[in-house]
Design an enzyme around this catalytic site. Structure first.
Site, PDB file in Angstrom:
ATOM      1  NE  ARG A  73      -3.554  20.696  24.038  1.00 44.16           N
ATOM      2  CZ  ARG A  73      -3.913  19.776  22.982  1.00 44.16           C
ATOM      3  NH1 ARG A  73      -4.426  18.648  23.342  1.00 44.16           N
ATOM      4  NH2 ARG A  73      -3.844  20.109  21.719  1.00 44.16           N
ATOM      5  CG  ASN A 117      -7.184  21.594  23.911  1.00 44.98           C
ATOM      6  OD1 ASN A 117      -6.262  22.243  24.629  1.00 44.98           O
ATOM      7  ND2 ASN A 117      -6.791  21.642  22.641  1.00 44.98           N
TER       8      ASN A 117
END
Length: 90
Positions: free
Chosen positions: A18, A36
């Site tokens: 990320r 997520n």
């Protein structure tokens, strides 16, 4: 300007993916977010100029040194006109 929803599967959680996505988006002046998912995938919404988004997608397919991208699913979304930056959602 275009906006995509992208779902990335593979080894993409717990490996800095990320953060890599956020850095890549910021470098290309794109806006949106990533987070997520409970199933182990990463969800991304990204908005910007088409050529920059194509560069972003190419970079995401490669990933960082710790991740492994197995599959990417894209779908178009309506633009969000007031969005200013790319962030990580928790």
């Amino acid at each position: 300007m275009i906006r995509y929803s992208i779902t990335v599967s593979g080894r993409v959680q717990g490996v800095g993916f990320r953060y890599f996505v956020q850095l890549t988006a910021c470098r290309l002046n794109l806006t949106g977010w990533c987070k997520n998912l409970m199933d182990g995938n990463v969800q991304i919404e990204v908005q910007g100029i088409e050529k920059d988004i194509n560069s972003f997608i190419s970079a995401i397919k490669v990933g960082n040194n710790f991740s492994r991208v197995d599959d990417i699913n894209l779908s178009s979304l309506p633009l969000i006109p007031d969005e200013k930056k790319f962030k990580i959602k928790y």
